[in-house]
Design a protein around this motif. Sequence first.
Motif, PDB file in Angstrom:
ATOM      1  N   THR A  33       0.828  -1.214   0.000  1.00  0.00           N
ATOM      2  CA  THR A  33       0.000   0.000   0.000  1.00  0.00           C
ATOM      3  C   THR A  33       0.857   1.256   0.000  1.00  0.00           C
ATOM      4  O   THR A  33       0.398   2.324  -0.416  1.00  0.00           O
ATOM      5  N   GLN A  34       2.112   1.140   0.421  1.00  0.00           N
ATOM      6  CA  GLN A  34       3.008   2.290   0.387  1.00  0.00           C
ATOM      7  C   GLN A  34       3.132   2.852  -1.026  1.00  0.00           C
ATOM      8  O   GLN A  34       3.211   4.072  -1.215  1.00  0.00           O
ATOM      9  N   ALA A  35       3.140   1.983  -2.040  1.00  0.00           N
ATOM     10  CA  ALA A  35       3.240   2.457  -3.425  1.00  0.00           C
ATOM     11  C   ALA A  35       2.059   3.339  -3.781  1.00  0.00           C
ATOM     12  O   ALA A  35       2.213   4.384  -4.434  1.00  0.00           O
ATOM     13  N   ALA A  36       0.863   2.952  -3.353  1.00  0.00           N
ATOM     14  CA  ALA A  36      -0.322   3.759  -3.634  1.00  0.00           C
ATOM     15  C   ALA A  36      -0.320   5.047  -2.823  1.00  0.00           C
ATOM     16  O   ALA A  36      -0.711   6.109  -3.322  1.00  0.00           O
ATOM     17  N   ILE A  37       0.112   4.974  -1.576  1.00  0.00           N
ATOM     18  CA  ILE A  37       0.168   6.170  -0.728  1.00  0.00           C
ATOM     19  C   ILE A  37       1.082   7.222  -1.351  1.00  0.00           C
ATOM     20  O   ILE A  37       0.788   8.423  -1.312  1.00  0.00           O
TER      21      ILE A  37
END
Length: 326
Positions: free
Chosen positions: A71-75
């Motif tokens: 989810t870090q990539a999306a954040i």
Amino acid sequence: MLEHGGNLRDATLRFGRSDWLDLSTGLNPRWYPAPTLPGNAWHRLPEASPELAQAAQACYGAPLMLPVAGTQAAIQALPRLRAPSRVTVAAPSYAEHAHQWHGHGHTLTQIPYAELDAAIAHSDVVVVCNPNNPTGATVPAAQLLDWASQLAARGGWLVVDEAFGDTARHNSVAAHTGMPGLIVLRSVGKFFGLAGIRLGFVAAHAGLLRDLADLLGPWTISGPAQHIALAALHDYAWQTSTHDYLHAEGARLAALLASHGIASTGTPLFQWWAEPQPEAFWQHMAERGVWVRLFREAARGIRLGLPPDQAGWQRLELALKEWTEK
């Protein structure tokens, strides 16, 4: 770069030991057993897998999902998909949200959960962790959907980070992400204990997912990660037994802390409290080889994850006993 849990190399360099009981992450200590991988998982370019997205949609109840490298990539990517906006991030929460929105021309405001309702009318984007990391606070799904409707009516977004939501699926809003403006993030790192494969999912309407996929580019999920995640997402029996295990262990952790005079809040995966002496507590635990998550700023306090076994529980209990007897 912000500080995160799981930084055992830093712990070893600072305290000169390697026998750590790592309680700093909030990950399931009994991770999903990875299946044997076919040889071509290492050889082929990992093209996008419709099967992986479909498995996630079935597991999380979302109409459409995009696999992302955690989810870090999306954040990190979502702030780049909007023109300069008024962004409200619930605080305290996972610090990367505010860190990433603080740029690209956006105006950032951080406010307590109790003040979110009043902030909707003055925001273009609102970001909420539900349940919250690190405090475990939750917002009812009906309230989130009302906020999402208000924001969507003027082209806004509600971003709901449900990374720790697998133990409270009744409160998920992933099923409603077909509506414009509602974006939900899910992670296999926490509940499945598979943080090392760097995989998460974004649920949103088709147009936003296309824009996000274009921004992130090709081959975002490795072949091995795709094979492991497919097995985990389809294994509903393991998910059911793990749900029960985590709820029992989470209650055990809360009870252990309470027996030492610590009134904590949290989720089945972690407990948090506003420790009056957080640095001293962190130092005390580290000197005994127990690595906990220290929060120095907005959520000044301590977060503890679950011990992996009985030896870990005994080690934690002894360290807590020595703390309370100081």
